[in-house]
Write a protein that holds these residues in place. Sequence first.
Motif, PDB file in Angstrom:
ATOM      1  N   PRO A 317       0.858  -1.258  -0.094  1.00 35.03           N
ATOM      2  CA  PRO A 317       0.064  -0.008   0.173  1.00 35.03           C
ATOM      3  C   PRO A 317       0.735   1.133  -0.008  1.00 35.03           C
ATOM      4  O   PRO A 317       0.266   2.406  -0.324  1.00 35.03           O
ATOM      5  N   ARG A 318       2.111   1.215   0.418  1.00 32.79           N
ATOM      6  CA  ARG A 318       3.013   2.269   0.422  1.00 32.79           C
ATOM      7  C   ARG A 318       4.469   1.942  -0.090  1.00 32.79           C
ATOM      8  O   ARG A 318       5.059   1.181   0.389  1.00 32.79           O
ATOM      9  N   PRO A 319       4.927   2.656  -1.165  1.00 34.54           N
ATOM     10  CA  PRO A 319       6.433   2.196  -1.443  1.00 34.54           C
ATOM     11  C   PRO A 319       7.269   2.639  -0.501  1.00 34.54           C
ATOM     12  O   PRO A 319       7.103   3.469   0.523  1.00 34.54           O
ATOM     13  N   LEU A 320       8.629   1.810  -0.472  1.00 38.33           N
ATOM     14  CA  LEU A 320       9.627   2.094   0.525  1.00 38.33           C
ATOM     15  C   LEU A 320      10.003   3.430   0.599  1.00 38.33           C
ATOM     16  O   LEU A 320      10.088   4.073   1.646  1.00 38.33           O
ATOM     17  N   HIS A 321      10.091   4.119  -0.523  1.00 39.25           N
ATOM     18  CA  HIS A 321      10.784   5.528  -0.325  1.00 39.25           C
ATOM     19  C   HIS A 321       9.684   6.621   0.392  1.00 39.25           C
ATOM     20  O   HIS A 321      10.295   7.540   0.661  1.00 39.25           O
ATOM     21  N   LEU A 322       8.472   6.169   0.555  1.00 37.25           N
ATOM     22  CA  LEU A 322       7.750   6.966   1.345  1.00 37.25           C
ATOM     23  C   LEU A 322       7.390   6.469   2.753  1.00 37.25           C
ATOM     24  O   LEU A 322       6.510   7.003   3.553  1.00 37.25           O
ATOM     25  N   GLN A 323       8.246   5.669   3.237  1.00 37.43           N
ATOM     26  CA  GLN A 323       8.066   5.100   4.368  1.00 37.43           C
ATOM     27  C   GLN A 323       8.614   5.897   5.734  1.00 37.43           C
ATOM     28  O   GLN A 323       9.973   6.139   5.492  1.00 37.43           O
ATOM     29  N   PRO A 324       8.194   6.145   6.756  1.00 35.87           N
ATOM     30  CA  PRO A 324       8.883   6.974   7.682  1.00 35.87           C
ATOM     31  C   PRO A 324      10.345   6.632   7.972  1.00 35.87           C
ATOM     32  O   PRO A 324      11.105   7.340   8.288  1.00 35.87           O
ATOM     33  N   CYS A 325      10.437   5.227   8.039  1.00 36.33           N
ATOM     34  CA  CYS A 325      11.868   4.454   8.374  1.00 36.33           C
ATOM     35  C   CYS A 325      12.719   4.887   7.368  1.00 36.33           C
ATOM     36  O   CYS A 325      14.098   4.850   7.975  1.00 36.33           O
ATOM     37  N   PHE A 326      12.484   5.193   6.356  1.00 31.97           N
ATOM     38  CA  PHE A 326      13.496   5.581   5.212  1.00 31.97           C
ATOM     39  C   PHE A 326      13.648   6.981   4.701  1.00 31.97           C
ATOM     40  O   PHE A 326      13.971   7.290   3.733  1.00 31.97           O
ATOM     41  N   LYS A 327      13.000   7.972   5.663  1.00 32.76           N
ATOM     42  CA  LYS A 327      12.864   9.207   5.298  1.00 32.76           C
ATOM     43  C   LYS A 327      14.420   9.893   5.330  1.00 32.76           C
ATOM     44  O   LYS A 327      14.415  10.726   4.433  1.00 32.76           O
TER      45      LYS A 327
END
Length: 374
Positions: A317-327
Motif C-alpha cells: 500500500p505504500r512504497p518504501l521511499h515514502l515509509q517513515p523509517c527511510f525518510k
Amino acid sequence: MKVSFYTSQREYALKKEEFNRAIQVVLEKGNFILGEQVAQLENEIQQYTQAKYAIGVASGTDALTIASDILGFKDGKEVITSPFTFLASTSCITKHRGRPVFVDINEETFALDVTKIEEKVNQQTIGILPIHLFDQMADMDRIMDIAAKYRLRVLEDAAEAFGMRWKGQGGQYRHAGTIGDFGVFSFFPTKTLGGYGDGGMMITNDEELARKAKYYRVHGASKKYHYEYVGYNSRLDTLQAAILSVKLKYIDDAVSKRAAIAKRYLERLEDCPGVRLPKVKGDQKQVYYVFNILAENRDKLAEHLAKNEIGYSIYYPRPLHLQPCFKDLGYQKGDFPVAERVAEEIIALPIYPEITTDEVEFICDTVKAFYQGG
C-alpha cells in the motif's frame, strides 16, 4: 461463501500422516538445532534448483541481511534496488549502513525497470538487488550485463520465487536465485514452498560465499567457540526443515495447481471493466505465488470483497521511499510515479493449491459484480 486469503489447514488435512511422522521423527531424536533434516533439505534444494550450495537460516529476512553483509552492501556503499517490495529487501542494506538507491518499476511486471538502472551507477555503487516479485522474475539478462560491465555484486531476492526459472542468454532455464552471487528464499507459511513457521535459505554457486554463509549463521564460528567473523544466530529450525521436505515432494504439483487457478482468473476477469491483469515478460517459467490485479477504486473493491467474506491482501500500500523509517534517504512523493500509482491500485486475490473452482468462480463473480453495479 467465505473464502480465506490463505489457509494451511486444507494442505495439512490432505497430508496429515506425512507431516505428523516427519515432526515425530525430529521429536524422538531431539536434535532441534541444525539436525539432519536441515542438511537433508539443503541437499534437496540444491538438487531442485541446481545451485551448488544451499544454507538454511531462520528466515528470508535473515537470508537477505546475512547475504548483504557478506557481499559488502554496507558502510555507505550504494545498492540499486526497487522501492516497491517488502521492507526486508531494503532494510537488509540499511542495517549495515549501506545506502539503497531506488529506481522505478515496470508497471506491467512490478519488477525493477532495468532501463533505469545504469543511470544510477557511480563510484559508490557496489551491487544490484533485484526482486522476483509475485509471479515472475526480473530481467536477469540485462541485470547481469550491467553487473558485469561495472563489476557489481548481485543479490537476488527470490523470497517469493521458489520454482521460477529464467531462460538466459546461455539458452537454458536457470532457477531463481542461482544467477546472481547469492539468492535467498523465504519459507514463510504463505509462500509457494512455505513452512509452518519462519524459515529461509541462501543459495549460491560460489564456494567461498557458501563457506562464509555457513559461518555467519552460527555467530561467525568455524567450529564451536572459534569465531572467524561477528556473525548471527540464524539457523533453520529442524522441525521446519522436516515439514518443508514433505512439501517439497509435491512442489511441482502445487505450482501446476496455482497455474490452473491463475488461468481461470485471467479468463474470467479478462473483460472486466476497471481491472488490469498481470503480464509476463521475458523467456521464463513463472509461478503464481500471488495473483494481483490493478483495480480502479481499489479500496472500495476491498471493502466489497470483505463484505462478501472474501480474503484479500494489498502488496504494497505504500512504497518504501515514502515509509517513515527511510525518510533519511531523502526521497519524496513523486520520485517514483509508477510505484506510487501501482501502490494505489494493486490488490491480491486468493490463490493456493487447495482453493476450489467454486471459490474462484465466486471471487470472480464478486469482482465483476462490483464493477458492473451488481
